[in-house]
Design a protein around this motif. Structure first.
Motif, PDB file in Angstrom:
ATOM      1  N   GLU A 118      -6.191  -6.052   9.217  1.00  0.00           N
ATOM      2  CA  GLU A 118      -5.230  -6.669   8.306  1.00  0.00           C
ATOM      3  C   GLU A 118      -5.858  -7.941   7.771  1.00  0.00           C
ATOM      4  OE1 GLU A 118      -1.490  -7.299  10.237  1.00  0.00           O
ATOM      5  OE2 GLU A 118      -1.012  -5.170  10.254  1.00  0.00           O
ATOM      6  N   ASN A 145      -1.456   2.782   1.802  1.00  0.00           N
ATOM      7  CA  ASN A 145      -1.030   1.531   2.429  1.00  0.00           C
ATOM      8  C   ASN A 145       0.432   1.299   2.083  1.00  0.00           C
ATOM      9  OD1 ASN A 145      -0.608  -0.938   3.505  1.00  0.00           O
ATOM     10  ND2 ASN A 145      -2.244  -1.985   2.396  1.00  0.00           N
ATOM     11  N   ARG A 146       1.289   1.662   3.016  1.00  0.00           N
ATOM     12  CA  ARG A 146       2.740   1.505   2.828  1.00  0.00           C
ATOM     13  C   ARG A 146       3.258   0.222   3.472  1.00  0.00           C
ATOM     14  NH1 ARG A 146       4.269   7.785   4.097  1.00  0.00           N
ATOM     15  NH2 ARG A 146       3.132   8.630   2.326  1.00  0.00           N
ATOM     16  N   SER A 147       2.345  -0.623   3.894  1.00  0.00           N
ATOM     17  CA  SER A 147       2.752  -1.882   4.512  1.00  0.00           C
ATOM     18  C   SER A 147       2.826  -2.968   3.441  1.00  0.00           C
ATOM     19  CB  SER A 147       1.738  -2.285   5.595  1.00  0.00           C
ATOM     20  OG  SER A 147       0.555  -2.793   5.003  1.00  0.00           O
ATOM     21  N   ASP A 148       3.199  -4.161   3.875  1.00  0.00           N
ATOM     22  CA  ASP A 148       3.239  -5.297   2.953  1.00  0.00           C
ATOM     23  C   ASP A 148       2.013  -6.186   3.128  1.00  0.00           C
ATOM     24  OD1 ASP A 148       3.864  -6.324   5.428  1.00  0.00           O
ATOM     25  OD2 ASP A 148       5.646  -7.417   4.776  1.00  0.00           O
ATOM     26  N   ARG A 149       0.990  -5.648   3.809  1.00  0.00           N
ATOM     27  CA  ARG A 149      -0.239  -6.412   4.060  1.00  0.00           C
ATOM     28  C   ARG A 149      -1.448  -5.684   3.483  1.00  0.00           C
ATOM     29  NH1 ARG A 149       2.557  -6.725   9.127  1.00  0.00           N
ATOM     30  NH2 ARG A 149       3.235  -8.859   9.477  1.00  0.00           N
ATOM     31  N   THR A 150      -2.462  -6.435   3.117  1.00  0.00           N
ATOM     32  CA  THR A 150      -3.731  -5.854   2.677  1.00  0.00           C
ATOM     33  C   THR A 150      -4.525  -5.453   3.915  1.00  0.00           C
ATOM     34  OG1 THR A 150      -3.756  -7.209   0.686  1.00  0.00           O
ATOM     35  CG2 THR A 150      -5.873  -6.337   1.420  1.00  0.00           C
ATOM     36  N   LYS A 172      -4.712  -2.966  -0.992  1.00  0.00           N
ATOM     37  CA  LYS A 172      -3.553  -3.840  -1.121  1.00  0.00           C
ATOM     38  C   LYS A 172      -2.292  -3.006  -0.905  1.00  0.00           C
ATOM     39  CE  LYS A 172      -5.877  -6.891  -4.356  1.00  0.00           C
ATOM     40  NZ  LYS A 172      -6.026  -7.287  -5.748  1.00  0.00           N
ATOM     41  N   PRO A 173      -1.146  -3.655  -0.657  1.00  0.00           N
ATOM     42  CA  PRO A 173       0.087  -2.890  -0.495  1.00  0.00           C
ATOM     43  C   PRO A 173       0.314  -1.952  -1.684  1.00  0.00           C
ATOM     44  CG  PRO A 173       0.443  -5.166   0.140  1.00  0.00           C
ATOM     45  CD  PRO A 173      -0.942  -5.092  -0.467  1.00  0.00           C
ATOM     46  N   GLY A 174       0.627  -0.699  -1.361  1.00  0.00           N
ATOM     47  CA  GLY A 174       0.885   0.303  -2.401  1.00  0.00           C
ATOM     48  C   GLY A 174      -0.353   1.047  -2.883  1.00  0.00           C
TER      49      GLY A 174
END
Length: 102
Positions: free
Chosen positions: A79, A10-15, A51-53
Protein backbone atom coordinates in the motif's frame (compact mmCIF):
# COMPACT_ATOMS: atom_id res chain seq x y z
CA UNK A 1 2.07 -25.86 -20.81
CA UNK A 2 -0.90 -24.00 -19.37
CA UNK A 3 -1.60 -20.35 -20.12
CA UNK A 4 -3.40 -18.32 -17.47
CA UNK A 5 -4.67 -14.77 -17.15
CA UNK A 6 -4.79 -12.81 -13.90
CA UNK A 7 -6.64 -9.52 -13.47
CA UNK A 8 -6.16 -7.19 -10.53
CA UNK A 9 -8.93 -4.72 -9.75
CA UNK A 10 -8.05 -2.22 -7.05
CA UNK A 11 -11.37 -1.87 -5.25
CA UNK A 12 -9.80 -0.24 -2.22
CA UNK A 13 -9.39 3.45 -1.46
CA UNK A 14 -5.59 3.12 -1.41
CA UNK A 15 -2.94 3.00 -4.12
CA UNK A 16 -1.18 -0.37 -4.26
CA UNK A 17 1.91 -1.72 -5.98
CA UNK A 18 2.24 -5.37 -7.05
CA UNK A 19 5.64 -6.50 -5.81
CA UNK A 20 5.69 -10.22 -6.45
CA UNK A 21 3.98 -13.58 -6.54
CA UNK A 22 3.99 -17.12 -5.21
CA UNK A 23 2.33 -19.68 -7.47
CA UNK A 24 1.88 -23.38 -6.71
CA UNK A 25 0.63 -25.88 -9.28
CA UNK A 26 -0.80 -29.21 -8.14
CA UNK A 27 -1.48 -32.43 -10.01
CA UNK A 28 -4.68 -34.47 -9.86
CA UNK A 29 -3.43 -36.31 -6.75
CA UNK A 30 -2.58 -33.03 -5.00
CA UNK A 31 1.15 -33.43 -5.62
CA UNK A 32 3.13 -30.23 -6.17
CA UNK A 33 4.17 -29.92 -9.83
CA UNK A 34 5.59 -26.38 -9.73
CA UNK A 35 6.39 -23.90 -6.99
CA UNK A 36 7.26 -20.41 -8.26
CA UNK A 37 8.38 -17.88 -5.65
CA UNK A 38 9.22 -14.42 -6.99
CA UNK A 39 8.38 -12.03 -4.17
CA UNK A 40 10.33 -9.03 -5.43
CA UNK A 41 10.16 -9.64 -9.18
CA UNK A 42 6.66 -8.27 -9.78
CA UNK A 43 4.57 -9.92 -12.48
CA UNK A 44 5.75 -10.37 -16.08
CA UNK A 45 8.76 -8.17 -15.36
CA UNK A 46 6.70 -5.27 -14.00
CA UNK A 47 5.73 -3.89 -10.61
CA UNK A 48 2.56 -2.04 -11.60
CA UNK A 49 1.06 0.62 -9.35
CA UNK A 50 -2.74 0.76 -9.23
CA UNK A 51 -4.68 3.75 -7.98
CA UNK A 52 -8.18 3.18 -6.56
CA UNK A 53 -10.47 1.96 -9.34
CA UNK A 54 -7.62 0.99 -11.70
CA UNK A 55 -6.98 -2.51 -13.04
CA UNK A 56 -4.03 -4.48 -14.38
CA UNK A 57 -4.17 -7.75 -16.30
CA UNK A 58 -1.42 -10.09 -17.40
CA UNK A 59 -1.02 -13.44 -19.08
CA UNK A 60 1.65 -15.98 -18.32
CA UNK A 61 2.18 -19.70 -18.51
CA UNK A 62 3.47 -22.63 -16.53
CA UNK A 63 5.18 -25.53 -18.31
CA UNK A 64 3.47 -28.68 -17.03
CA UNK A 65 3.32 -32.00 -18.85
CA UNK A 66 0.00 -33.30 -17.53
CA UNK A 67 -3.54 -33.03 -18.96
CA UNK A 68 -5.04 -31.51 -15.77
CA UNK A 69 -3.69 -29.46 -12.92
CA UNK A 70 -4.69 -26.86 -10.34
CA UNK A 71 -3.07 -23.57 -9.46
CA UNK A 72 -3.21 -21.37 -6.39
CA UNK A 73 -1.43 -18.06 -6.00
CA UNK A 74 -0.56 -15.30 -3.57
CA UNK A 75 0.54 -11.82 -4.57
CA UNK A 76 2.61 -9.48 -2.44
CA UNK A 77 1.22 -5.94 -2.52
CA UNK A 78 2.45 -2.70 -0.99
CA UNK A 79 0.00 0.00 0.00
CA UNK A 80 1.43 3.36 -1.06
CA UNK A 81 0.77 6.42 1.07
CA UNK A 82 1.39 7.92 4.47
CA UNK A 83 0.98 4.54 6.18
CA UNK A 84 2.72 2.09 3.88
CA UNK A 85 2.15 -1.55 4.64
CA UNK A 86 2.55 -4.89 2.91
CA UNK A 87 -0.33 -7.27 2.31
CA UNK A 88 -0.82 -10.62 0.59
CA UNK A 89 -3.70 -11.16 -1.84
CA UNK A 90 -4.66 -14.81 -2.20
CA UNK A 91 -6.22 -16.49 -5.22
CA UNK A 92 -8.07 -19.73 -4.51
CA UNK A 93 -7.54 -22.98 -6.33
CA UNK A 94 -8.05 -22.59 -10.09
CA UNK A 95 -8.43 -25.62 -12.39
CA UNK A 96 -6.03 -25.80 -15.34
CA UNK A 97 -7.20 -27.99 -18.23
CA UNK A 98 -5.51 -28.64 -21.58
CA UNK A 99 -7.43 -27.78 -24.70
CA UNK A 100 -7.79 -31.24 -26.21
CA UNK A 101 -8.54 -29.78 -29.65
CA UNK A 102 -4.91 -28.74 -30.07
Amino acid sequence: SFVYKIRFDNRSDRTVKILGRHIICYGEKNEILANVVALNDGVVGQQPTLKPGEAFEYCSYVPLHVPKAFMSASFQLQEIGPRERYVMAHVGRIPLVCDESE
